[in-house]
Design an enzyme around this catalytic site. Sequence first.
Site, PDB file in Angstrom:
ATOM      1  N   LYS A   1     -74.940 -51.399 -28.451  1.00 55.93           N
ATOM      2  CA  LYS A   1     -75.312 -51.442 -27.095  1.00 55.93           C
ATOM      3  C   LYS A   1     -76.266 -50.103 -26.850  1.00 55.93           C
ATOM      4  O   LYS A   1     -75.899 -48.917 -27.070  1.00 55.93           O
ATOM      5  CB  LYS A   1     -74.169 -51.346 -26.201  1.00 55.93           C
ATOM      6  CG  LYS A   1     -74.779 -51.124 -24.659  1.00 55.93           C
ATOM      7  CD  LYS A   1     -73.419 -50.717 -23.673  1.00 55.93           C
ATOM      8  CE  LYS A   1     -74.024 -50.855 -22.162  1.00 55.93           C
ATOM      9  NZ  LYS A   1     -73.135 -50.151 -21.449  1.00 55.93           N
TER      10      LYS A   1
ATOM     11  N   GLY B   1     -70.623 -45.987 -12.917  1.00 59.53           N
ATOM     12  CA  GLY B   1     -69.521 -45.294 -12.354  1.00 59.53           C
ATOM     13  C   GLY B   1     -69.447 -45.265 -10.709  1.00 59.53           C
ATOM     14  O   GLY B   1     -68.653 -44.598 -10.239  1.00 59.53           O
TER      15      GLY B   1
ATOM     16  N   ALA C   1     -72.661 -52.282 -15.374  1.00 60.82           N
ATOM     17  CA  ALA C   1     -72.680 -51.024 -14.420  1.00 60.82           C
ATOM     18  C   ALA C   1     -72.580 -50.874 -13.119  1.00 60.82           C
ATOM     19  O   ALA C   1     -73.322 -52.216 -12.350  1.00 60.82           O
ATOM     20  CB  ALA C   1     -74.100 -50.071 -14.985  1.00 60.82           C
ATOM     21  N   GLY C   2     -71.614 -50.522 -12.446  1.00 61.12           N
ATOM     22  CA  GLY C   2     -71.628 -50.506 -10.965  1.00 61.12           C
ATOM     23  C   GLY C   2     -70.729 -51.623 -10.534  1.00 61.12           C
ATOM     24  O   GLY C   2     -70.482 -51.577  -9.055  1.00 61.12           O
TER      25      GLY C   2
ATOM     26  N   ASN D   1     -66.163 -51.314 -16.551  1.00 66.14           N
ATOM     27  CA  ASN D   1     -65.234 -49.998 -17.183  1.00 66.14           C
ATOM     28  C   ASN D   1     -64.610 -49.138 -16.049  1.00 66.14           C
ATOM     29  O   ASN D   1     -63.389 -49.489 -15.839  1.00 66.14           O
ATOM     30  CB  ASN D   1     -66.310 -48.838 -17.999  1.00 66.14           C
ATOM     31  CG  ASN D   1     -65.359 -47.991 -18.733  1.00 66.14           C
ATOM     32  OD1 ASN D   1     -64.439 -47.678 -18.631  1.00 66.14           O
ATOM     33  ND2 ASN D   1     -66.349 -47.399 -19.569  1.00 66.14           N
ATOM     34  N   THR D   2     -65.482 -48.534 -15.317  1.00 72.51           N
ATOM     35  CA  THR D   2     -64.978 -47.579 -14.378  1.00 72.51           C
ATOM     36  C   THR D   2     -63.683 -48.168 -13.411  1.00 72.51           C
ATOM     37  O   THR D   2     -62.864 -47.789 -13.173  1.00 72.51           O
ATOM     38  CB  THR D   2     -66.084 -46.791 -13.574  1.00 72.51           C
ATOM     39  OG1 THR D   2     -66.590 -46.307 -14.308  1.00 72.51           O
ATOM     40  CG2 THR D   2     -65.437 -45.828 -12.370  1.00 72.51           C
TER      41      THR D   2
END
Lengths: 257, 67
Positions: A99, A160, A186-187, A208-209
């Site tokens: 990645k 995040g 992301a996001g 993830n977050t």
Amino acid sequence: MINGKLTIAGQEFESRLFLGTGKFSSNELMSKAIEASRTEMVTVAMKRIDLANPQDDMLQHIKKPGIRLLPNTSGVRTAEEAVFAAKMSREAFGTEWLKLEIHPDPRHLLPDSIETLKATEQLVKLGFVVLPYCQADPLLCRRLEEAGAATVMPLAAPIGTNRGLRTEDLLRLIIEQSSVPVVVDAGLGAPSHAAAAMEMGADAVLVNTAIAVAGNPSMMADAFRRATIAGREAFESGLGAVREEAVATSPLTDFLN
Amino acid sequence: MRIRVNNEPVEFKGRTVAELIEQLNLPQTGVAVAVGMDIVPKSDWETTEIKQDEELMIIRAASGGMI
């Protein structure tokens, strides 16, 4: 039941939910969340070994049958650094999958498009399977695809932030034009965001977050799992057209007259 | 001899990368080693000699994300 499997660089995936491994409060919680998500692709970063604690190994909490490790280049600022990190990663993890992420400004962590394209071109030539994290820019995504990227991974919102599909209109253009899988990265802050991305026709999502910081990460991972499946099933089923005016679902007979 | 590993000074008693890995009690797998900016493949650990004052980087997997 989802018909089509996701194929990246010749490898098939049942799960369309990829997980990042940052920000979990413990390796045990991370491991349980990975299990609950039923993901088959997990991203890992690299760090310099702490000489005072050389046996500390987080990989043992991730390495499971059926899960592909996807090393990332987080922390690099240029294409040159990314190529070095990629070679180190190939040596450490024994995989050519990568990645690619080049986000030099810690304030917003937005990917540097110029360095990302440059690194993709070089890494593909070196035999890497490159999955670049990138801006939701249809022209850039086309250039990355032409350079040989195995997927494109445009962002929904900055890393995040949990702000959801801020780039929705651009993501639609990218999904429409791409012949490599589009992984929305992301996001994504809630399962509904993941479902919406999949309904649009994204091939996969990376989260993830939102999972790592949840009060109950494994329950949240399961929620994302189901949302990703629901969104994909809705896409494959064919969503109804959006209209401005009402259209009756029952016949409007005149039996009361 | 005096070398630096991951920006830390290390008094190295051996000669090769393989001996350094052993001295530092590092695992054999899941790590990558660079001397300066030159990556040393594992197959060359036994034969690659480290010189006085050289800077090494040794990495492994980490959670995340930003490092």
